[in-house]
Design a protein around this motif. Structure first.
Motif, short mmCIF file in Angstrom:
data_model
loop_
_atom_site.label_atom_id
_atom_site.label_comp_id
_atom_site.label_asym_id
_atom_site.label_seq_id
_atom_site.Cartn_x
_atom_site.Cartn_y
_atom_site.Cartn_z
N PHE A 22 71.56 71.65 105.85
CA PHE A 22 72.92 71.32 104.77
C PHE A 22 74.09 70.67 105.30
O PHE A 22 74.52 70.53 104.08
N CYS A 23 74.86 71.28 106.26
CA CYS A 23 76.33 70.60 106.89
C CYS A 23 75.93 69.42 106.69
O CYS A 23 77.00 68.56 106.35
N ALA A 24 74.31 68.66 106.97
CA ALA A 24 74.62 67.79 107.62
C ALA A 24 74.31 66.47 106.36
O ALA A 24 75.21 65.63 105.75
N LEU A 25 73.98 67.39 105.40
CA LEU A 25 74.03 66.81 103.83
C LEU A 25 74.94 66.31 103.25
O LEU A 25 75.33 65.77 102.49
N LEU A 29 77.13 63.44 101.51
CA LEU A 29 77.40 63.44 100.49
C LEU A 29 79.17 62.98 99.79
O LEU A 29 79.54 62.64 99.47
N GLU A 30 79.64 63.69 101.13
CA GLU A 30 81.42 64.02 100.71
C GLU A 30 81.82 62.45 101.09
O GLU A 30 82.35 62.06 100.41
N VAL A 34 83.49 60.29 97.81
CA VAL A 34 85.18 59.47 98.17
C VAL A 34 84.66 58.58 98.28
O VAL A 34 85.71 57.47 97.59
N ASP A 35 83.90 57.55 99.01
CA ASP A 35 83.40 56.03 98.57
C ASP A 35 83.63 55.78 97.39
O ASP A 35 84.36 54.62 96.39
N TYR A 36 82.68 56.20 96.69
CA TYR A 36 82.16 55.93 94.58
C TYR A 36 83.55 56.15 94.86
O TYR A 36 84.14 55.77 93.63
N ALA A 131 87.30 66.91 92.09
CA ALA A 131 86.24 66.44 91.63
C ALA A 131 85.35 66.23 92.68
O ALA A 131 83.67 66.23 92.30
N VAL A 132 86.08 66.23 94.03
CA VAL A 132 84.49 65.50 95.36
C VAL A 132 83.93 66.67 95.37
O VAL A 132 82.09 66.78 95.73
N CYS A 133 84.90 68.31 95.33
CA CYS A 133 84.24 69.34 94.99
C CYS A 133 82.83 69.43 94.30
O CYS A 133 81.64 69.87 94.39
#
Length: 179
Positions: A22-25, A29-30, A34-36, A131-133
């Motif tokens: 889950f940490c890898a996921l 995702l982060e 961030v790129d998005y 927004a990212v969280c």
């Protein structure tokens, strides 16, 4: 095991993660979010409305500022700060009745609804958003549902799940609570 668009990331995390899948996921995702935020979302009104209202936590702001696209970050921050200033101005105007808002802000008053309490709550609300969280948390919630779906439907996934290195305490807690 038949893979679908929503099971692929979960299976990949359980296949490749050295620690908590889950940490890898969440890390993946982060990075994507961030790129998005500094890329395609710049022109999407819904995404800009979200970043304007929520802003970013210190961790994700740091990740955003490390990216090379400084112009996008400046534009996102400019509209976010305008939004925050507008909200704080509205609270100050409400407190002071418009005219002498700053002079009445620091006056001593009794009760829970003092100017400082109201303005402090508005500032706290502006500080607490990200927004990212929010995006990562929502997607991680769906990934947790996918884990339970795969556990229920796929024997091969159960074997992967049992063979994984383990889970960090926060993700283990989420698994247990979701059970």
């Amino acid at each position: 095991m038949k893979e679908t668009i929503y099971t692929i990331p979960v299976n990949e995390a359980f296949d490749t993660a050295d620690g908590c899948p889950f940490c890898a996921l969440a890390r993946r995702l982060e990075e994507e979010r961030v790129d998005y935020t500094l890329g395609a979302s710049m022109m999407e009104p819904d995404a800009r409305a979200l970043t304007n209202s929520l802003g970013f936590c210190a961790r994700h702001f740091s990740m955003l500022s490390e990216r090379p696209n400084k112009l996008s970050l400046a534009l996102v921050l400019d509209t976010h700060l305008q939004s925050v200033r507008g909200r704080l101005d509205a609270v100050e105007a409400n407190i002071a009745g418009g005219a002498a808002k700053r002079s009445r802000l620091f006056q001593k008053k009794g009760g829970a609804d003092t100017a400082g309490t109201l303005l402090g709550a508005a500032i706290k609300a502006a500080e607490d958003g990200c927004a990212v969280c929010k995006s990562v948390d929502a997607t991680m919630e769906r990934y947790l549902d996918v884990v339970f779906y795969l556990w229920d439907k796929e024997q091969a996934f159960r074997e992967k799940f049992n063979a994984c290195a383990g889970f960090c305490l926060p993700h283990y807690r989420e698994l247990v609570q979701k059970c």
